[in-house]
Scaffold this motif. Structure first.
Motif, mmCIF file in Angstrom:
data_model
loop_
_atom_site.group_PDB
_atom_site.id
_atom_site.type_symbol
_atom_site.label_atom_id
_atom_site.label_comp_id
_atom_site.label_asym_id
_atom_site.label_seq_id
_atom_site.Cartn_x
_atom_site.Cartn_y
_atom_site.Cartn_z
ATOM 1 N N GLY A 144 -5.238 -8.035 15.388
ATOM 2 C CA GLY A 144 -4.830 -8.143 14.034
ATOM 3 C C GLY A 144 -5.110 -7.228 12.947
ATOM 4 N N PRO A 145 -4.900 -7.068 11.837
ATOM 5 C CA PRO A 145 -5.058 -6.323 10.928
ATOM 6 C C PRO A 145 -6.405 -5.860 10.742
ATOM 7 N N ALA A 146 -6.529 -4.471 10.513
ATOM 8 C CA ALA A 146 -8.042 -3.826 10.404
ATOM 9 C C ALA A 146 -7.661 -2.556 9.420
ATOM 10 N N THR A 147 -9.033 -2.112 9.254
ATOM 11 C CA THR A 147 -9.197 -1.035 8.328
ATOM 12 C C THR A 147 -9.398 0.133 8.955
ATOM 13 N N ALA A 148 -9.174 1.417 8.500
ATOM 14 C CA ALA A 148 -9.747 2.630 9.387
ATOM 15 C C ALA A 148 -11.037 2.687 9.657
ATOM 16 N N GLY A 162 6.811 4.559 11.594
ATOM 17 C CA GLY A 162 7.349 2.877 11.665
ATOM 18 C C GLY A 162 6.593 2.077 12.423
ATOM 19 N N PHE A 163 5.197 2.544 12.968
ATOM 20 C CA PHE A 163 4.896 1.594 13.931
ATOM 21 C C PHE A 163 3.617 0.547 13.342
ATOM 22 N N VAL A 164 3.336 1.091 12.200
ATOM 23 C CA VAL A 164 2.456 0.263 11.424
ATOM 24 C C VAL A 164 2.523 0.215 9.895
ATOM 25 N N GLU A 165 2.195 -0.628 9.324
ATOM 26 C CA GLU A 165 2.447 -0.805 7.801
ATOM 27 C C GLU A 165 0.998 -1.391 7.200
ATOM 28 N N ASP A 166 1.267 -1.024 5.642
ATOM 29 C CA ASP A 166 -0.240 -1.624 5.020
ATOM 30 C C ASP A 166 0.116 -3.458 4.991
ATOM 31 N N ALA A 167 -1.393 -3.651 5.027
ATOM 32 C CA ALA A 167 -1.514 -5.535 5.145
ATOM 33 C C ALA A 167 -2.191 -5.651 3.890
ATOM 34 N N PRO A 168 -1.497 -5.668 2.639
ATOM 35 C CA PRO A 168 -2.489 -5.786 1.299
ATOM 36 C C PRO A 168 -3.016 -7.119 0.965
ATOM 37 N N GLU A 169 -2.645 -7.924 1.705
ATOM 38 C CA GLU A 169 -3.228 -9.504 1.575
ATOM 39 C C GLU A 169 -4.441 -9.346 2.260
ATOM 40 N N LYS A 185 -9.591 -5.896 0.060
ATOM 41 C CA LYS A 185 -10.575 -6.090 -1.147
ATOM 42 C C LYS A 185 -10.904 -4.908 -1.911
ATOM 43 N N GLY A 186 -10.700 -4.640 -2.911
ATOM 44 C CA GLY A 186 -11.068 -3.536 -3.731
ATOM 45 C C GLY A 186 -9.981 -2.241 -3.124
ATOM 46 N N ARG A 187 -10.520 -1.221 -2.741
ATOM 47 C CA ARG A 187 -10.005 -0.002 -2.467
ATOM 48 C C ARG A 187 -9.871 -0.029 -1.008
ATOM 49 N N GLU A 188 -10.099 -1.016 -0.176
ATOM 50 C CA GLU A 188 -9.916 -1.074 1.208
ATOM 51 C C GLU A 188 -8.458 -1.221 1.658
ATOM 52 N N ARG A 189 -8.058 -0.232 2.478
ATOM 53 C CA ARG A 189 -6.727 -0.388 2.954
ATOM 54 C C ARG A 189 -6.718 -0.722 4.513
ATOM 55 N N TRP A 190 -5.980 -1.901 4.332
ATOM 56 C CA TRP A 190 -5.831 -2.472 5.916
ATOM 57 C C TRP A 190 -4.535 -2.245 6.357
ATOM 58 N N TRP A 191 -4.303 -2.448 7.744
ATOM 59 C CA TRP A 191 -3.256 -1.901 8.480
ATOM 60 C C TRP A 191 -2.844 -3.091 9.345
ATOM 61 N N ARG A 192 -1.408 -3.337 9.716
ATOM 62 C CA ARG A 192 -1.201 -4.077 10.732
ATOM 63 C C ARG A 192 0.168 -3.511 11.413
ATOM 64 N N ALA A 193 0.248 -3.877 12.530
ATOM 65 C CA ALA A 193 1.549 -3.382 13.519
ATOM 66 C C ALA A 193 2.658 -4.173 13.098
#
Length: 200
Positions: A37-41, A66-73, A76-84
């Motif tokens: 599932g989604p995770a941060t760098a 086009g393999f991954v995209e942001d998972a903004p939901e 928190k704060g400035r954390e950038r989450w990614w999902r496949a």
């Protein structure tokens, strides 16, 4: 409605997308996002023993292809989450014969990295199997079979196995379920006394 609602959302690799994915760390980052599932760098950096700068760079490259995209939901704060974006990736074996040597090299790297990951996953299971309940040890398998088939028959059997596995994809989860990895490898081999075959 789709003909097969259990079928995964698959990305078919072409020459361009293959060259964007064919990096050992990118392949592993994408696999982690698909499986866990989604995770941060930063979280992925800790998992793979890399710097967050390296994982962040490769996640951005995966996004560009086009393999991954942001998972903004999840953020928190400035954390950038990614999902496949896709559940799986499909590989066209003609890429190994592409006229561009860079594409052939990317295909070779991709396939060998996947084989390495499969070997590591199996080795990890064998090293830790004694810590799992007996029910799960009985529910695991490491078998091989040799069949005499035509190329068409082998192709048909592979797709039947894939369809059977996918038919279990949407079974309901419960306290007793775990993520179970299935590896399928099918390839021809020469038997003793046969002449080596030339590629056509």
């Amino acid at each position: 409605m789709p003909e097969n609602p259990a079928a995964p959302n698959v990305r078919m690799l072409d020459a361009r997308s293959l060259r964007g994915l064919a990096h050992p760390l990118r392949i592993r980052l994408l696999g982690a996002l698909r499986h866990d599932g989604p995770a941060t760098a930063s979280r992925l950096a800790d998992r793979f023993g890399e710097s967050s700068g390296a994982t962040s760079y490769h996640l951005r490259r995966l996004a560009a292809y086009g393999f991954v995209e942001d998972a903004p939901e999840h953020g928190k704060g400035r954390e950038r989450w990614w999902r496949a974006v896709y559940d799986a990736t499909a590989f066209d074996e003609t890429l190994t014969l592409d006229e561009d040597p860079a594409v052939r090299g990317a295909a070779d790297l991709f396939l060998h990295e996947i084989a390495t990951i499969h070997t590591q996953e199996l080795s990890t299971w064998l090293g830790n199997a004694h810590t799992w309940p007996q029910e799960w040890r009985r529910g695991a398998d490491m078998s091989d079979f040799t069949l005499h088939l035509t190329p068409a028959q082998s192709h048909e059997l592979i797709h039947k196995m894939h369809d059977l596995i996918n038919s279990h994809r949407d079974l309901p989860a419960s306290d007793d379920t775990k993520a179970v990895r299935f590896h399928t490898h099918a390839f021809p081999r020469e038997t003793a006394g046969e002449r080596p075959r030339r590629a056509e």
